[in-house]
Design a protein around this motif. Structure first.
Motif, short mmCIF file in Angstrom:
data_model
loop_
_atom_site.label_atom_id
_atom_site.label_comp_id
_atom_site.label_asym_id
_atom_site.label_seq_id
_atom_site.Cartn_x
_atom_site.Cartn_y
_atom_site.Cartn_z
N VAL B 68 -9.12 13.14 12.62
CA VAL B 68 -8.60 12.49 11.42
C VAL B 68 -9.61 12.50 10.27
CG1 VAL B 68 -9.26 10.15 12.19
CG2 VAL B 68 -7.44 10.44 10.52
N LYS B 73 -7.10 14.78 2.50
CA LYS B 73 -6.46 13.50 2.16
C LYS B 73 -4.94 13.49 2.33
CE LYS B 73 -9.55 10.51 0.74
NZ LYS B 73 -9.53 9.06 0.77
N GLN B 76 -3.99 13.57 5.81
CA GLN B 76 -4.41 12.33 6.48
C GLN B 76 -3.30 11.28 6.37
OE1 GLN B 76 -8.00 10.70 4.73
NE2 GLN B 76 -9.15 11.36 6.52
N GLN B 80 0.96 8.39 9.98
CA GLN B 80 0.44 7.04 10.15
C GLN B 80 0.91 6.46 11.47
OE1 GLN B 80 -1.93 5.45 8.39
NE2 GLN B 80 -2.08 7.42 7.33
N MET B 81 0.26 5.38 11.89
CA MET B 81 0.52 4.86 13.23
C MET B 81 0.67 3.35 13.20
SD MET B 81 -1.61 5.91 16.59
CE MET B 81 -1.49 5.09 18.16
N SER B 89 -4.06 -5.53 15.37
CA SER B 89 -3.81 -4.42 14.44
C SER B 89 -4.33 -4.70 13.05
CB SER B 89 -2.31 -4.14 14.33
OG SER B 89 -1.84 -3.61 15.54
N LEU B 90 -4.50 -6.00 12.75
CA LEU B 90 -4.96 -6.38 11.41
C LEU B 90 -6.30 -7.10 11.53
CD1 LEU B 90 -1.59 -7.96 10.21
CD2 LEU B 90 -2.32 -5.60 9.93
N ASN B 91 -7.21 -6.76 10.65
CA ASN B 91 -8.50 -7.43 10.60
C ASN B 91 -8.27 -8.92 10.31
OD1 ASN B 91 -10.97 -8.52 9.82
ND2 ASN B 91 -11.68 -6.60 8.95
N MET B 94 -9.22 -10.57 6.93
CA MET B 94 -8.75 -10.08 5.64
C MET B 94 -7.38 -10.66 5.30
SD MET B 94 -9.96 -6.13 5.86
CE MET B 94 -9.22 -5.52 4.35
N GLU B 102 -6.37 -1.89 0.65
CA GLU B 102 -7.33 -0.94 1.24
C GLU B 102 -6.67 0.43 1.43
OE1 GLU B 102 -8.55 -1.44 5.41
OE2 GLU B 102 -10.59 -1.07 4.73
N ALA B 103 -5.41 0.41 1.86
CA ALA B 103 -4.69 1.67 2.03
C ALA B 103 -4.58 2.43 0.71
CB ALA B 103 -3.31 1.40 2.62
N ARG B 105 -6.52 2.03 -1.93
CA ARG B 105 -7.85 2.46 -2.41
C ARG B 105 -8.28 3.75 -1.71
NH1 ARG B 105 -9.75 -2.48 -2.42
NH2 ARG B 105 -10.67 -2.25 -0.38
N THR B 106 -7.90 3.85 -0.43
CA THR B 106 -8.27 5.04 0.32
C THR B 106 -7.47 6.26 -0.14
OG1 THR B 106 -8.60 3.56 2.19
CG2 THR B 106 -8.66 5.90 2.66
N HIS B 107 -6.21 6.03 -0.50
CA HIS B 107 -5.35 7.14 -0.94
C HIS B 107 -4.75 6.82 -2.31
CE1 HIS B 107 -5.59 9.31 2.82
NE2 HIS B 107 -5.47 8.14 3.43
N ARG B 153 1.54 -1.49 5.91
CA ARG B 153 0.29 -0.77 5.63
C ARG B 153 0.48 0.73 5.85
NH1 ARG B 153 -4.53 -2.34 9.39
NH2 ARG B 153 -2.94 -1.83 10.92
#
Lengths: 270, 256
Positions: B68, B73, B76, B80-81, B89-91, B94, B102-103, B105-107, B153
């Protein structure tokens, strides 16, 4: 009862932080006519509440200035070793592989030496200074931080939220900082208090042996060492700083145990 | 669209997945069924790139997919999973809003233009959550809510394939039916392909177009859902089916 360590530590911080502003003390100024006076005696500069040492220097002032030294050295060492240990531990635990193997074996090798021996070797090899003392103490203190955080990182990296972040493509450094590091906080704080106690004790030990802080700094270890030849006649020189030291260590120890009971366990579970 | 060819994964000397070939077409939901330890989760982890295959290939639109972290990008976020345990599954430290952000920001490609707060609220409504959930920390949510946030997410980055690994197994039966209904609804609205992994044939039959059955790391049967369920060719499928029928009285029926 549970508040006692907080109160005692607050008093130490207050005395160490503000005491030097009120009490004037010069470690290299000797006053020979005032030497070896008992607690409460009248000396040339006023009343020596805790007596004077073999060179006529005020013991109360030495206890107060020594508190400041212990707290400063303790904090500096714990911060340095905590930052290094946590960084190494989380990186090793998260990335695993050869990096982890190298770091874990390195830690094993360091643990094979008695910690105080390694500290003495480093402290003794260089000119006496605050920097050398902090370095020598940090050289072994970071290891426990690294071991604890490595364990947490190893278990946290398998949690689904870390896996989900990886699937999402979150950069590795963000995963470490956002999804792993916060879970080390509780156990690290608990460990930091216990390490602080060990460091303060080790610093006093180094100064007692004469390889710790330079003579211009005031350290409980030095004061205790200065008084050891007068133990039979002027007990207060060694005994009073010794009591100040043990009281501090015992209270930090109790606080550390309380914090470990509260955060150490939870950190490992969540 | 996604094609797994001759996938083999070993853990030390244990062969977890043995020569499995499987494909999911666009808009299709494939159910992957098997008991625990049959290798179905390992197949899922290989597809999303968390598990490196020992041999075999995984391709998306004919182009090979690596681990991965090495995927471009766009590819990637295409897969998704949703994980089994809703709580982990969740921090837990947060907030729901920062998890979704966060998702994005990453993409940034998939991020909404304009107000992110409103977009988070829309996304939460899309998975059947009240927008006020955005402010909550993940450890304040129920299992079902956690799973909806996990789905949100995943959907935030507009994936083409959603891999659901036992996504409803850890939930109690009534919540299970709700989440299942949500997934059925989402895949229609977002034109998602889905790989739906479960040990429970009774759950899979409610959502899958095609069903693949795994046992001991090997794919033993594969075909259209009606065929596999109507006339199972393999004894193992038949025993799974019997087990599911026994339990089925406990499940709320979900329309496809």
């Amino acid at each position: 009862m549970r508040r006692i360590p907080y109160v005692v530590l607050a008093i130490y911080a207050l005395v160490g932080g503000l005491g030097p502003l009120f009490i004037d003390y010069n470690p290299v100024r000797a006053s020979l006519e005032d030497r070896l006076r008992g607690p409460g005696s009248q000396v040339s500069t006023g009343i020596a509440w805790l007596g004077t040492d073999g060179l006529g220097r005020d013991v109360l002032a030495q206890v107060v200035y020594g508190a400041r030294t212990s707290v400063v050295i303790g904090l500096a060492t714990v911060v340095v070793s905590c930052v290094i240990g946590v960084a190494i531990g989380t990186v090793a635990g998260y990335f695993r592989g050869w990096l982890d193997t190298v770091l874990a074996r390195g830690i094993d090798i360091l643990l094979a030496f008695p910690a105080i021996l390694l500290t003495i070797v480093i402290a003794g090899a260089f000119e006496r200074s605050v920097l050398v003392v902090v370095t020598a103490l940090s050289a072994t203190a970071w290891i426990s931080f690294a071991r604890v955080t490595r364990g947490i990182a190893l278990s946290t990296r398998e949690r689904a939220w870390v896996q989900a972040a990886r699937v999402l493509g979150v950069p590795r450094i963000s995963i470490l900082v956002r999804h792993i590091l916060p879970f080390t906080a509780g156990p690290v704080v608990a460990l930091a208090t216990l390490e602080f106690a060990l460091v303060v004790l080790a610093e006093a030990g180094l100064s007692f042996l004469g390889i710790g802080l330079p003579n211009s700094a005031v350290s409980w270890g030095q004061t205790i060492a200065n008084g050891k030849q007068y133990l039979a006649t002027a007990w207060w020189i060694s005994a009073l700083p010794g009591i100040a030291l043990s009281l501090l260590i015992v209270n930090i120890g109790i606080l550390g145990d309380q914090l470990t009971a509260r955060y150490g366990q939870r950190g490992r579970r969540s | 669209m996604i094609e797994v060819r001759e996938l083999t994964v070993k853990f030390k000397r244990f062969v977890a997945v043995d020569d499995v070939s499987l494909s999911v077409a666009a808009d299709e939901t494939v159910g992957l069924v098997g008991e625990s330890g049959s290798g179905k989760t390992t197949v899922a982890r290989a597809i999303v790139g968390l598990q490196r295959p020992d041999s075999g290939t995984i391709t998306l639109d004919g182009v090979r997919l690596g681990p991965v972290a090495r995927r471009p990008k766009a590819r990637q976020r295409a897969i998704q999973m949703v994980f089994q345990d809703p709580r982990s599954s969740l921090n837990p430290l947060m907030s729901v809003a920062s998890i979704i952000n966060e998702a994005w920001r990453t993409h940034p490609d998939s991020a909404p233009t304009g107000d992110r707060t409103m977009a988070v609220h829309r996304l939460l409504e899309d998975v059947g959550l009240d927008p006020s959930v955005a402010r909550h920390r993940a450890d304040e949510l129920s299992g079902g809510q956690c799973q909806r946030v996990s789905i949100a997410r995943a959907l935030a980055v507009k994936p083409r394939l959603l891999v659901c690994d036992e996504a409803v197994s850890a939930l109690d039966v009534s919540v299970q039916a709700q989440i299942l209904r949500l997934l059925v609804d989402l895949r229609r609205r977002h034109r998602l392909s889905m790989l739906f992994i479960s040990h429970d044939l009774g759950v899979v039959h409610q959502i899958a177009d095609r069903i693949a059955v795994m046992r001991g790391g090997v794919l033993v049967e594969e075909g259209p859902a009606t065929e596999v369920l109507g006339s199972p060719r393999h004894d193992y499928t038949r025993s799974l089916l019997d087990a599911a029928l026994e339990l089925n009285t406990h499940h709320g029926e979900v329309g496809k």
